[in-house]
Design an enzyme around this catalytic site. Structure first.
Site, PDB file in Angstrom:
ATOM      1  N   HIS A 147       5.297  -2.125   7.145  1.00 25.95           N
ATOM      2  CA  HIS A 147       5.641  -0.742   7.514  1.00 25.95           C
ATOM      3  C   HIS A 147       6.400  -0.701   8.851  1.00 25.95           C
ATOM      4  CE1 HIS A 147       2.867   0.617   4.402  1.00 25.95           C
ATOM      5  NE2 HIS A 147       3.187   1.872   4.651  1.00 25.95           N
ATOM      6  N   SER A 161       0.837  -1.205   0.000  1.00 27.15           N
ATOM      7  CA  SER A 161       0.000   0.000   0.000  1.00 27.15           C
ATOM      8  C   SER A 161       0.874   1.257   0.000  1.00 27.15           C
ATOM      9  CB  SER A 161      -0.888   0.008   1.244  1.00 27.15           C
ATOM     10  OG  SER A 161      -0.078   0.053   2.397  1.00 27.15           O
ATOM     11  N   CYS A 163       2.765  -7.091   1.784  1.00 23.53           N
ATOM     12  CA  CYS A 163       1.837  -6.431   2.705  1.00 23.53           C
ATOM     13  C   CYS A 163       1.017  -7.516   3.407  1.00 23.53           C
ATOM     14  CB  CYS A 163       0.930  -5.509   1.891  1.00 23.53           C
ATOM     15  SG  CYS A 163      -0.392  -4.743   2.840  1.00 23.53           S
ATOM     16  N   TYR A 171      -4.246   0.637   4.080  1.00 21.24           N
ATOM     17  CA  TYR A 171      -5.215  -0.425   3.805  1.00 21.24           C
ATOM     18  C   TYR A 171      -5.853  -0.948   5.104  1.00 21.24           C
ATOM     19  CZ  TYR A 171      -4.031  -1.374  -1.144  1.00 21.24           C
ATOM     20  OH  TYR A 171      -3.875  -1.312  -2.500  1.00 21.24           O
ATOM     21  N   THR A 187      -1.549  -7.096   5.306  1.00 21.68           N
ATOM     22  CA  THR A 187      -2.971  -6.778   5.247  1.00 21.68           C
ATOM     23  C   THR A 187      -3.578  -7.238   3.923  1.00 21.68           C
ATOM     24  OG1 THR A 187      -2.446  -4.837   6.586  1.00 21.68           O
ATOM     25  CG2 THR A 187      -4.618  -4.896   5.580  1.00 21.68           C
ATOM     26  N   CYS A 211       3.372  -6.213  10.107  1.00 18.23           N
ATOM     27  CA  CYS A 211       3.042  -5.249   9.044  1.00 18.23           C
ATOM     28  C   CYS A 211       4.381  -4.772   8.506  1.00 18.23           C
ATOM     29  CB  CYS A 211       2.239  -4.094   9.622  1.00 18.23           C
ATOM     30  SG  CYS A 211       2.121  -2.658   8.524  1.00 18.23           S
TER      31      CYS A 211
HETATM   32  N1  DGL Z   1       2.472  -2.765   4.793  1.00 19.88           N
HETATM   33  C1  DGL Z   1       1.102  -3.114   5.055  1.00 19.88           C
HETATM   34  C2  DGL Z   1       1.072  -4.410   5.894  1.00 19.88           C
HETATM   35  O1  DGL Z   1       2.049  -5.156   5.897  1.00 19.88           O
HETATM   36  C3  DGL Z   1       0.393  -1.928   5.624  1.00 19.88           C
HETATM   37  C4  DGL Z   1      -1.063  -1.957   5.482  1.00 19.88           C
HETATM   38  C5  DGL Z   1      -1.744  -0.616   5.473  1.00 19.88           C
HETATM   39  O2  DGL Z   1      -1.640   0.093   4.475  1.00 19.88           O
HETATM   40  O3  DGL Z   1      -2.418  -0.352   6.468  1.00 19.88           O
HETATM   41  O4  DGL Z   1       0.109  -4.753   6.530  1.00 19.88           O
END
Ligand code: DGL
Length: 268
Positions: free
Chosen positions: A186, A15, A77, A46, A79, A184
Protein backbone atom coordinates in the site's frame (compact mmCIF):
# COMPACT_ATOMS: atom_id res chain seq x y z
CA UNK A 1 -11.13 -27.87 -24.92
CA UNK A 2 -8.80 -27.40 -21.95
CA UNK A 3 -6.50 -24.38 -22.05
CA UNK A 4 -2.79 -25.02 -22.18
CA UNK A 5 -1.39 -24.53 -18.69
CA UNK A 6 0.93 -21.70 -19.70
CA UNK A 7 -2.06 -19.72 -21.01
CA UNK A 8 -3.90 -19.75 -17.71
CA UNK A 9 -4.04 -16.49 -15.72
CA UNK A 10 -1.74 -15.47 -12.88
CA UNK A 11 -3.52 -14.77 -9.59
CA UNK A 12 -2.49 -11.64 -7.68
CA UNK A 13 -3.82 -11.10 -4.18
CA UNK A 14 -3.77 -8.36 -1.55
CA UNK A 15 -6.00 -7.16 1.28
CA UNK A 16 -6.93 -4.20 -0.92
CA UNK A 17 -5.47 -1.66 -3.32
CA UNK A 18 -1.77 -2.13 -2.42
CA UNK A 19 -1.26 -5.14 -4.66
CA UNK A 20 -2.10 -2.97 -7.66
CA UNK A 21 1.36 -1.40 -7.27
CA UNK A 22 2.83 -4.90 -7.70
CA UNK A 23 0.49 -5.78 -10.56
CA UNK A 24 1.74 -2.69 -12.45
CA UNK A 25 5.31 -3.99 -12.42
CA UNK A 26 4.24 -7.51 -13.35
CA UNK A 27 2.19 -6.31 -16.33
CA UNK A 28 5.13 -4.17 -17.53
CA UNK A 29 7.44 -7.17 -17.36
CA UNK A 30 4.96 -9.81 -18.55
CA UNK A 31 2.55 -8.00 -20.87
CA UNK A 32 1.43 -11.22 -22.59
CA UNK A 33 0.00 -12.73 -19.45
CA UNK A 34 -3.58 -12.75 -18.22
CA UNK A 35 -4.31 -11.83 -14.60
CA UNK A 36 -6.92 -12.23 -11.92
CA UNK A 37 -6.63 -9.64 -9.15
CA UNK A 38 -8.38 -10.39 -5.89
CA UNK A 39 -8.69 -7.82 -3.09
CA UNK A 40 -10.02 -8.97 0.25
CA UNK A 41 -11.23 -5.42 0.84
CA UNK A 42 -13.94 -6.31 3.33
CA UNK A 43 -11.24 -7.59 5.68
CA UNK A 44 -8.67 -4.83 5.08
CA UNK A 45 -6.56 -3.86 6.90
CA UNK A 46 -4.77 -7.12 7.63
CA UNK A 47 -1.83 -5.53 9.44
CA UNK A 48 -3.58 -4.90 12.74
CA UNK A 49 -5.25 -8.32 12.98
CA UNK A 50 -3.93 -11.38 14.85
CA UNK A 51 -1.59 -13.60 12.84
CA UNK A 52 -4.00 -16.56 12.94
CA UNK A 53 -6.78 -14.48 11.46
CA UNK A 54 -4.55 -13.22 8.65
CA UNK A 55 -3.42 -16.77 8.00
CA UNK A 56 -6.95 -18.08 7.55
CA UNK A 57 -8.00 -15.06 5.44
CA UNK A 58 -4.99 -15.57 3.18
CA UNK A 59 -5.68 -19.29 2.81
CA UNK A 60 -9.28 -18.47 1.90
CA UNK A 61 -8.16 -15.93 -0.69
CA UNK A 62 -5.62 -18.35 -2.18
CA UNK A 63 -8.30 -21.03 -2.36
CA UNK A 64 -10.61 -18.62 -4.20
CA UNK A 65 -7.95 -17.91 -6.83
CA UNK A 66 -6.85 -21.54 -7.04
CA UNK A 67 -10.44 -22.59 -7.82
CA UNK A 68 -10.63 -19.96 -10.57
CA UNK A 69 -7.79 -21.86 -12.23
CA UNK A 70 -4.70 -19.68 -11.91
CA UNK A 71 -1.32 -21.12 -12.92
CA UNK A 72 0.56 -19.32 -10.16
CA UNK A 73 -0.17 -17.07 -7.23
CA UNK A 74 1.44 -13.79 -6.21
CA UNK A 75 0.76 -12.83 -2.60
CA UNK A 76 1.20 -9.09 -3.23
CA UNK A 77 1.08 -8.28 0.46
CA UNK A 78 3.99 -8.30 2.92
CA UNK A 79 1.65 -8.88 5.85
CA UNK A 80 -0.09 -11.92 4.34
CA UNK A 81 3.30 -13.27 3.26
CA UNK A 82 4.69 -12.93 6.79
CA UNK A 83 1.68 -14.69 8.29
CA UNK A 84 0.86 -17.39 5.77
CA UNK A 85 3.34 -18.04 2.95
CA UNK A 86 4.52 -21.37 4.39
CA UNK A 87 0.98 -22.73 4.71
CA UNK A 88 -0.02 -21.48 1.26
CA UNK A 89 2.96 -23.27 -0.28
CA UNK A 90 2.14 -26.42 1.67
CA UNK A 91 -1.57 -26.46 0.76
CA UNK A 92 -1.63 -25.37 -2.89
CA UNK A 93 0.17 -27.13 -5.68
CA UNK A 94 1.27 -24.20 -7.79
CA UNK A 95 4.16 -21.73 -7.78
CA UNK A 96 3.57 -19.17 -5.02
CA UNK A 97 5.47 -15.87 -4.98
CA UNK A 98 5.52 -13.83 -1.78
CA UNK A 99 6.80 -10.38 -0.83
CA UNK A 100 9.36 -9.26 1.69
CA UNK A 101 10.57 -5.77 2.62
CA UNK A 102 13.48 -4.86 0.31
CA UNK A 103 16.09 -4.56 3.08
CA UNK A 104 18.75 -6.42 1.08
CA UNK A 105 18.68 -3.99 -1.88
CA UNK A 106 18.63 -1.05 0.55
CA UNK A 107 21.73 -2.33 2.34
CA UNK A 108 23.46 -3.02 -0.97
CA UNK A 109 22.69 0.50 -2.17
CA UNK A 110 24.59 2.06 0.73
CA UNK A 111 26.52 0.08 3.32
CA UNK A 112 26.79 1.29 6.94
CA UNK A 113 23.93 3.70 6.45
CA UNK A 114 20.70 4.35 8.31
CA UNK A 115 17.66 2.72 6.81
CA UNK A 116 14.01 3.19 7.75
CA UNK A 117 11.67 0.27 7.08
CA UNK A 118 7.96 1.17 7.10
CA UNK A 119 5.79 -1.86 7.82
CA UNK A 120 2.41 -2.88 9.20
CA UNK A 121 2.29 -3.80 12.93
CA UNK A 122 1.83 -7.47 12.09
CA UNK A 123 4.82 -7.56 9.74
CA UNK A 124 6.92 -5.91 12.44
CA UNK A 125 6.05 -8.60 14.98
CA UNK A 126 6.51 -11.52 12.59
CA UNK A 127 9.33 -14.02 12.90
CA UNK A 128 10.02 -13.77 9.17
CA UNK A 129 10.61 -10.00 9.30
CA UNK A 130 12.71 -10.16 12.44
CA UNK A 131 15.03 -12.77 11.00
CA UNK A 132 15.38 -10.64 7.86
CA UNK A 133 16.40 -7.62 9.95
CA UNK A 134 18.77 -9.80 11.98
CA UNK A 135 20.48 -10.95 8.77
CA UNK A 136 21.40 -7.40 7.76
CA UNK A 137 21.73 -5.51 11.02
CA UNK A 138 25.54 -5.67 11.03
CA UNK A 139 25.62 -3.94 7.63
CA UNK A 140 23.34 -0.98 8.37
CA UNK A 141 21.34 0.63 11.13
CA UNK A 142 17.81 -0.55 10.47
CA UNK A 143 15.01 1.48 12.05
CA UNK A 144 11.66 -0.32 11.76
CA UNK A 145 8.60 1.90 11.93
CA UNK A 146 5.14 0.35 12.31
CA UNK A 147 2.40 2.39 10.67
CA UNK A 148 -0.96 1.41 12.20
CA UNK A 149 -3.82 3.16 10.47
CA UNK A 150 -1.93 4.08 7.30
CA UNK A 151 -3.40 1.28 5.17
CA UNK A 152 -6.92 2.47 6.10
CA UNK A 153 -6.08 6.04 5.04
CA UNK A 154 -4.74 4.79 1.71
CA UNK A 155 -7.77 2.55 1.15
CA UNK A 156 -10.04 5.54 1.72
CA UNK A 157 -7.86 7.93 -0.30
CA UNK A 158 -7.86 10.14 2.77
CA UNK A 159 -6.53 13.71 2.78
CA UNK A 160 -4.95 13.28 6.22
CA UNK A 161 -2.14 11.11 4.85
CA UNK A 162 0.32 14.04 4.92
CA UNK A 163 -0.43 14.75 8.61
CA UNK A 164 0.00 11.06 9.46
CA UNK A 165 3.32 10.86 7.62
CA UNK A 166 4.60 14.01 9.32
CA UNK A 167 3.75 12.58 12.73
CA UNK A 168 5.61 9.30 12.21
CA UNK A 169 8.49 10.37 9.94
CA UNK A 170 9.34 13.87 11.17
CA UNK A 171 11.19 12.60 14.28
CA UNK A 172 13.51 10.68 11.91
CA UNK A 173 14.34 13.52 9.52
CA UNK A 174 17.46 14.77 11.29
CA UNK A 175 18.93 11.28 11.74
CA UNK A 176 20.83 11.22 8.47
CA UNK A 177 18.62 8.59 6.85
CA UNK A 178 19.84 7.32 3.47
CA UNK A 179 17.01 5.01 2.41
CA UNK A 180 13.39 4.23 3.20
CA UNK A 181 12.12 0.72 2.49
CA UNK A 182 8.40 0.48 1.81
CA UNK A 183 7.55 -2.81 3.51
CA UNK A 184 3.87 -2.75 2.62
CA UNK A 185 2.55 -2.67 -0.92
CA UNK A 186 0.00 0.00 0.00
CA UNK A 187 2.78 2.45 0.91
CA UNK A 188 4.18 2.31 -2.63
CA UNK A 189 1.07 4.20 -3.72
CA UNK A 190 2.05 7.20 -1.52
CA UNK A 191 5.74 7.35 -2.43
CA UNK A 192 5.46 10.99 -3.49
CA UNK A 193 3.88 12.03 -0.19
CA UNK A 194 6.65 10.22 1.74
CA UNK A 195 9.32 12.02 -0.29
CA UNK A 196 7.66 15.33 0.52
CA UNK A 197 8.10 14.69 4.24
CA UNK A 198 11.63 13.30 4.09
CA UNK A 199 13.14 15.43 1.34
CA UNK A 200 14.35 14.59 -2.13
CA UNK A 201 17.77 13.23 -1.18
CA UNK A 202 16.37 10.07 0.32
CA UNK A 203 16.22 6.83 -1.64
CA UNK A 204 12.90 5.04 -1.54
CA UNK A 205 12.92 1.34 -2.28
CA UNK A 206 10.17 -1.24 -2.62
CA UNK A 207 10.15 -4.91 -3.50
CA UNK A 208 7.75 -4.70 -6.45
CA UNK A 209 10.16 -4.94 -9.40
CA UNK A 210 12.09 -7.68 -7.61
CA UNK A 211 8.88 -9.63 -7.10
CA UNK A 212 7.93 -9.26 -10.77
CA UNK A 213 11.38 -10.48 -11.85
CA UNK A 214 11.20 -13.39 -9.44
CA UNK A 215 7.78 -14.36 -10.81
CA UNK A 216 9.17 -14.33 -14.35
CA UNK A 217 12.12 -16.52 -13.38
CA UNK A 218 9.86 -19.03 -11.64
CA UNK A 219 7.37 -19.19 -14.53
CA UNK A 220 10.22 -19.61 -17.01
CA UNK A 221 11.70 -22.44 -14.97
CA UNK A 222 8.35 -24.19 -14.70
CA UNK A 223 7.61 -23.77 -18.42
CA UNK A 224 4.60 -21.63 -17.53
CA UNK A 225 5.37 -18.38 -19.35
CA UNK A 226 2.71 -17.39 -21.84
CA UNK A 227 4.88 -16.71 -24.86
CA UNK A 228 2.28 -17.61 -27.44
CA UNK A 229 0.90 -14.12 -27.98
CA UNK A 230 3.98 -12.20 -29.10
CA UNK A 231 2.04 -10.00 -31.53
CA UNK A 232 -0.26 -8.69 -28.82
CA UNK A 233 2.25 -6.25 -27.36
CA UNK A 234 1.04 -2.68 -27.73
CA UNK A 235 1.97 0.66 -26.23
CA UNK A 236 0.07 1.84 -24.18
CA UNK A 237 -0.19 -1.60 -22.66
CA UNK A 238 -3.55 -3.29 -22.85
CA UNK A 239 -3.75 -5.70 -19.97
CA UNK A 240 -6.07 -8.60 -19.54
CA UNK A 241 -7.10 -8.40 -15.88
CA UNK A 242 -10.20 -9.77 -14.20
CA UNK A 243 -10.93 -8.11 -10.85
CA UNK A 244 -12.68 -9.62 -7.85
CA UNK A 245 -13.14 -8.17 -4.39
CA UNK A 246 -14.78 -9.37 -1.19
CA UNK A 247 -16.22 -5.84 -0.84
CA UNK A 248 -18.85 -4.04 -2.88
CA UNK A 249 -16.80 -4.07 -6.07
CA UNK A 250 -16.83 -0.28 -6.32
CA UNK A 251 -13.08 -0.40 -5.52
CA UNK A 252 -12.38 -1.85 -8.97
CA UNK A 253 -12.86 1.55 -10.59
CA UNK A 254 -10.00 2.94 -8.52
CA UNK A 255 -7.81 -0.09 -9.38
CA UNK A 256 -8.35 0.52 -13.09
CA UNK A 257 -7.59 4.22 -12.69
CA UNK A 258 -4.32 3.44 -10.92
CA UNK A 259 -3.31 1.13 -13.76
CA UNK A 260 -4.26 3.80 -16.27
CA UNK A 261 -1.99 6.35 -14.57
CA UNK A 262 0.83 3.87 -15.27
CA UNK A 263 -0.15 3.66 -18.94
CA UNK A 264 -2.03 0.38 -18.63
CA UNK A 265 -5.61 0.03 -19.85
CA UNK A 266 -7.71 -3.02 -19.07
CA UNK A 267 -9.45 -5.01 -21.75
CA UNK A 268 -12.37 -6.11 -19.59
N1 DGL B 1 -0.58 -4.43 1.24
C1 DGL B 1 -0.47 -5.06 2.53
C2 DGL B 1 1.02 -5.27 2.86
O1 DGL B 1 1.85 -5.27 1.95
C3 DGL B 1 -1.28 -4.29 3.53
C4 DGL B 1 -1.67 -5.05 4.72
C5 DGL B 1 -2.91 -4.57 5.42
O2 DGL B 1 -4.00 -4.79 4.90
O3 DGL B 1 -2.73 -4.04 6.51
O4 DGL B 1 1.42 -5.46 3.98
Amino acid sequence: MRRQKNRLPIGVFDSGVGGISVLVEIIKLLPHEEFIYYADSINAPYGIKPENTIRSLTIKAADFLFKLGVKSLVVACNTATSAAIKEIRRIFELPVIGMEPAIKPAVELKKNSRIIVMVTPLTLQSKKFNSLVYQYKHLAEIISIPCPGLVELIERGNNNIADYLYSILRPETNKNISTVVLGCTHYVLIKREILKVLGRNINIIDGNCGTARHLKTVLEKEGLLNNTLEDKLQIPLRANVRFYTSGTGIEVLKYKQLLQVEGITCES
